[in-house]
Design an enzyme around this catalytic site. Structure first.
Site, PDB file in Angstrom:
ATOM      1  N   LYS A   1     -42.957 -73.260  47.770  1.00  0.00           N
ATOM      2  CA  LYS A   1     -43.695 -72.855  46.573  1.00  0.00           C
ATOM      3  C   LYS A   1     -43.619 -73.960  45.523  1.00  0.00           C
ATOM      4  CE  LYS A   1     -42.675 -70.765  42.875  1.00  0.00           C
ATOM      5  NZ  LYS A   1     -43.479 -71.650  42.001  1.00  0.00           N
TER       6      LYS A   1
ATOM      7  N   GLU B   1     -30.495 -77.538  43.192  1.00  0.00           N
ATOM      8  CA  GLU B   1     -30.551 -78.853  42.520  1.00  0.00           C
ATOM      9  C   GLU B   1     -31.056 -78.597  41.111  1.00  0.00           C
ATOM     10  OE1 GLU B   1     -29.611 -81.726  43.525  1.00  0.00           O
ATOM     11  OE2 GLU B   1     -29.403 -81.462  45.686  1.00  0.00           O
TER      12      GLU B   1
ATOM     13  N   CYS C   1     -34.553 -85.020  36.143  1.00  0.00           N
ATOM     14  CA  CYS C   1     -33.238 -84.362  36.123  1.00  0.00           C
ATOM     15  C   CYS C   1     -32.129 -85.368  35.858  1.00  0.00           C
ATOM     16  CB  CYS C   1     -33.001 -83.651  37.446  1.00  0.00           C
ATOM     17  SG  CYS C   1     -33.214 -84.724  38.865  1.00  0.00           S
TER      18      CYS C   1
ATOM     19  N   GLU D   1     -30.721 -80.021  27.738  1.00  0.00           N
ATOM     20  CA  GLU D   1     -31.643 -80.879  28.479  1.00  0.00           C
ATOM     21  C   GLU D   1     -33.004 -80.834  27.787  1.00  0.00           C
ATOM     22  OE1 GLU D   1     -32.806 -79.577  32.434  1.00  0.00           O
ATOM     23  OE2 GLU D   1     -32.686 -81.630  33.151  1.00  0.00           O
TER      24      GLU D   1
HETATM   25  P1  NAD Z   1     -38.077 -74.175  36.388  1.00  0.00           P
HETATM   26  O1  NAD Z   1     -36.724 -73.697  36.786  1.00  0.00           O
HETATM   27  O2  NAD Z   1     -38.759 -73.520  35.261  1.00  0.00           O
HETATM   28  O3  NAD Z   1     -39.081 -74.072  37.637  1.00  0.00           O
HETATM   29  C1  NAD Z   1     -38.803 -74.669  38.881  1.00  0.00           C
HETATM   30  C2  NAD Z   1     -39.524 -73.903  39.968  1.00  0.00           C
HETATM   31  O4  NAD Z   1     -38.985 -72.584  40.024  1.00  0.00           O
HETATM   32  C3  NAD Z   1     -41.023 -73.734  39.747  1.00  0.00           C
HETATM   33  O5  NAD Z   1     -41.685 -73.807  40.990  1.00  0.00           O
HETATM   34  C4  NAD Z   1     -41.129 -72.327  39.162  1.00  0.00           C
HETATM   35  O6  NAD Z   1     -42.376 -71.734  39.400  1.00  0.00           O
HETATM   36  C5  NAD Z   1     -40.019 -71.623  39.939  1.00  0.00           C
HETATM   37  N1  NAD Z   1     -39.468 -70.436  39.285  1.00  0.00           N
HETATM   38  C6  NAD Z   1     -39.358 -70.162  37.955  1.00  0.00           C
HETATM   39  N2  NAD Z   1     -38.784 -68.948  37.766  1.00  0.00           N
HETATM   40  C7  NAD Z   1     -38.511 -68.450  39.002  1.00  0.00           C
HETATM   41  C8  NAD Z   1     -37.919 -67.235  39.468  1.00  0.00           C
HETATM   42  N3  NAD Z   1     -37.499 -66.275  38.637  1.00  0.00           N
HETATM   43  N4  NAD Z   1     -37.790 -67.046  40.806  1.00  0.00           N
HETATM   44  C9  NAD Z   1     -38.206 -68.005  41.671  1.00  0.00           C
HETATM   45  N5  NAD Z   1     -38.789 -69.170  41.287  1.00  0.00           N
HETATM   46  C10 NAD Z   1     -38.932 -69.393  39.973  1.00  0.00           C
HETATM   47  O7  NAD Z   1     -37.912 -75.719  36.167  1.00  0.00           O
HETATM   48  P2  NAD Z   1     -39.028 -76.768  35.677  1.00  0.00           P
HETATM   49  O8  NAD Z   1     -39.100 -76.698  34.209  1.00  0.00           O
HETATM   50  O9  NAD Z   1     -40.266 -76.606  36.465  1.00  0.00           O
HETATM   51  O10 NAD Z   1     -38.379 -78.127  36.166  1.00  0.00           O
HETATM   52  C11 NAD Z   1     -37.550 -78.866  35.390  1.00  0.00           C
HETATM   53  C12 NAD Z   1     -36.102 -78.622  35.768  1.00  0.00           C
HETATM   54  O11 NAD Z   1     -35.878 -79.035  37.122  1.00  0.00           O
HETATM   55  C13 NAD Z   1     -35.169 -79.443  34.913  1.00  0.00           C
HETATM   56  O12 NAD Z   1     -34.070 -78.679  34.537  1.00  0.00           O
HETATM   57  C14 NAD Z   1     -34.750 -80.565  35.862  1.00  0.00           C
HETATM   58  O13 NAD Z   1     -33.534 -81.163  35.518  1.00  0.00           O
HETATM   59  C15 NAD Z   1     -34.719 -79.863  37.172  1.00  0.00           C
HETATM   60  N6  NAD Z   1     -34.805 -80.816  38.294  1.00  0.00           N
HETATM   61  C16 NAD Z   1     -33.675 -81.046  39.041  1.00  0.00           C
HETATM   62  C17 NAD Z   1     -33.710 -81.985  40.080  1.00  0.00           C
HETATM   63  C18 NAD Z   1     -32.485 -82.261  40.909  1.00  0.00           C
HETATM   64  O14 NAD Z   1     -32.618 -82.844  41.977  1.00  0.00           O
HETATM   65  N7  NAD Z   1     -31.298 -81.894  40.469  1.00  0.00           N
HETATM   66  C19 NAD Z   1     -34.890 -82.676  40.355  1.00  0.00           C
HETATM   67  C20 NAD Z   1     -36.017 -82.421  39.560  1.00  0.00           C
HETATM   68  C21 NAD Z   1     -35.951 -81.483  38.535  1.00  0.00           C
END
Ligand code: NAD
Length: 490
Positions: free
Chosen positions: A178, A253, A287, A384
């Site tokens: 997804k 992650e 991230c 962040e």
């Molecule tokens: P987010 O957590 O809002 O969303 C990430 C994904 O999760 C999206 O596909 C979203 O639709 C889905 N999602 C949201 N709520 C959900 C739920 N209740 N159940 C299931 N899925 C759900 O994060 P974002 O704002 O899209 O991304 C940025 C974040 O990702 C930052 O915190 C960043 O640091 C992190 N990130 C981490 C890494 C890593 O490798 N550690 C890499 C890239 C990004």
């Protein structure tokens, strides 16, 4: 009905793009221009059911019967297909995310290598045998876990999809992935390329959708054996809760607030431009962005001034211009959130040395912003921000630097700039983070484990050990004598 026009993107289920049966169609705009970009299908529950069923059929059918050498060949074939279509993939990603195409091309190179690494790493999947005693023969089998639900964020849509897909496919699993609903285009295109490269139908299914609805439904789906998630720490906690009752295996992650330590003996000619890159790459929507620059006291004013000068020189603008170093943010809403943090920093006493005001115009641009006079306890140093905003914090000595570096709930990455190699190693051992760079800003290499300590999550991607996330170990014990060996007198 198949969907194939340039601006319309269906769900990718069972080897083809299809219309959603229970979801909706959403219009996407380009973040950098505000112009219409594409109409995308979002998955509803019935669509996710179909995708899980296709993944089940594939793992119990064609993919389950595909021998490791053939899986390896197919992953390499997909890497070749990405190279052959790199221009299209890069432009699509740059327009969808608003990110500079020079950055996207680098991410694409890494994404290709990722499939090559895991295509070759298949050869390392093996069980073991060891002497137990008496007439007992023991060996273990490594079996694919089954169907994996994978959820990725919007900041590196293509690269994150490959980080997830490559090890899962190498292990012999099938996937329902997804993407974020705002950035599904390259993952959908990747799935089509995989199909053309010969990966059987049902192995890769792509179901863009909203997190709290489609994402949560996928996580809780009884047909899904494990979840691999990349996203924010807050959502990671929610996903862990959803996995608790069915005891579903999960890897997370998550976010970061990574430190970048500059000692007075560092070579500033390397440290400054690399540190500027480490925060402003991908407009800080990374991230592992080194968003806290920790500077040894005597050098503080000098570093702030050089940092701000370099940041102000960055070429910000059209993502498709090859000279652009920083594109737009993902959306106007996200820009508001980023700017809110800068305002909070001002209130808490930080000094905005450069940037700090959103420009006029249609795109979601925000300038590279340097905050000085920051104390590590301020909101801007702890939360962040996920935008082009760096906080510069002074430290007294090595001990103080390590203390400040570790005073955060996150632990993803750290960079150390020093002319003293022994100091670099000493500090690397004491930093609580999944990866540390010494005089080197880059973070993600296929083959080198990547992941977090503390609230940056658990599980490692990109490494050989990642394969274990997608494998079960089965121990087999055989009695080769008339009477089973019973060393403990059970
Ligand atoms: P987010 O957590 O809002 O969303 C990430 C994904 O999760 C999206 O596909 C979203 O639709 C889905 N999602 C949201 N709520 C959900 C739920 N209740 N159940 C299931 N899925 C759900 O994060 P974002 O704002 O899209 O991304 C940025 C974040 O990702 C930052 O915190 C960043 O640091 C992190 N990130 C981490 C890494 C890593 O490798 N550690 C890499 C890239 C990004």
């Amino acid at each position: 009905m198949a969907i194939a026009t340039e601006r319309e993107y269906g769900l990718f289920i069972n080897g083809e793009l299809t219309e959603p049966q229970s979801g909706e169609i959403r219009e996407l705009t380009e973040p950098a221009t505000g112009e219409p970009l594409a109409r995308v299908s979002l998955a509803g529950e019935g669509d996710i059911d179909r995708a899980v069923e296709a993944a089940r059929d594939a793992v119990e059918g064609a993919w389950g019967k595909t021998p490791p050498n053939e899986r390896s060949r197919l992953l390499h074939a997909l890497a070749d297909a990405m190279v052959a279509n790199r221009k299209e993939l890069a432009e699509l990603e740059a327009r969808n995310v608003g990110k500079a195409i020079s950055s996207v091309k680098a991410e694409l190179n890494q994404a290709v290598e990722n499939f090559r690494f895991y295509g070759s790493a298949i050869a390392s999947i093996r069980g073991e045998t060891r002497p137990i005693g008496g007439s007992l023969l023991y060996y273990s089998l490594k079996e694919p876990l089954g169907i994996v639900g994978q959820i990725v964020p919007w900041n590196y849509p293509l690269m994150m999809a490959t980080w997830k897909l490559a090890p899962a496919l190498a292990a012999g699993c099938t996937v329902v992935l997804k993407p974020d609903p705002a950035t599904p285009l390259t993952a959908l295109r990747l799935a089509q390329l995989a199909s053309q490269a010969g990966i059987p139908e049902g192995v890769i299914n792509i179901v863009p959708g909203d997190g709290p609805t489609a994402g949560a439904y996928l996580v809780g789906h009884p047909g899904v054996d494990a979840i691999a998630f990349t996203g924010s720490t807050q959502t990671g906690a929610e996903i862990m809760r959803l996995c608790a009752e069915p005891l579903k295996r999960v890897t997370l992650e998550l976010g970061g607030k990574s430190p970048n330590l500059i000692f007075a003996d560092a070579n500033l000619a390397d440290a400054i431009p690399s540190s500027v890159w480490s925060i402003f790459y991908s407009a800080g929507q990374s991230c592992e962005a080194r968003s806290r620059v920790l500077v040894e006291q005597p050098l503080y004013d000098e570093v702030v001034s050089q940092f701000a000068a370099k940041a102000a020189e960055l070429k910000v603008g059209d993502p498709l211009d090859p000279e652009t170093q920083m594109g737009s943010l993902i959306s106007a809403n996200h820009r508001e959130r980023v700017h809110g943090f800068v305002e909070k920093g001002r209130e808490e006493g930080a000094e905005v040395v450069t940037g700090g005001e959103p420009p006029d115009g249609k795109g979601a641009f925000y300038p590279p912003t340097v905050l000085a006079g920051v104390d590590n306890e301020m909101t801007v140093a702890q939360e962040e921000i996920f935008g082009p905003v760096v906080t510069v914090i002074p430290f007294e000595d090595e001990k103080d630097a390590i203390r400040i570096a570790n005073e955060t709930k996150y632990g993803l990455f750290a960079t150390i700039w020093t002319g003293d190699p022994a100091r670099g190693h000493r500090i690397a051992a004491r930093i609580k983070a999944g990866e540390v760079g010494i005089n080197m800003p880059y973070t993600a290499f296929p083959g080198i484990p990547f992941g977090g300590y503390k609230q940056s999550g658990f599980g490692r991607e990109l490494g050989l050990e990642t394969l274990d996330l997608y494998l079960e170990t089965k121990s087999v014990l055989v009695s080769t004598g008339a009477k089973p060996y019973n060393p403990f007198g059970l």
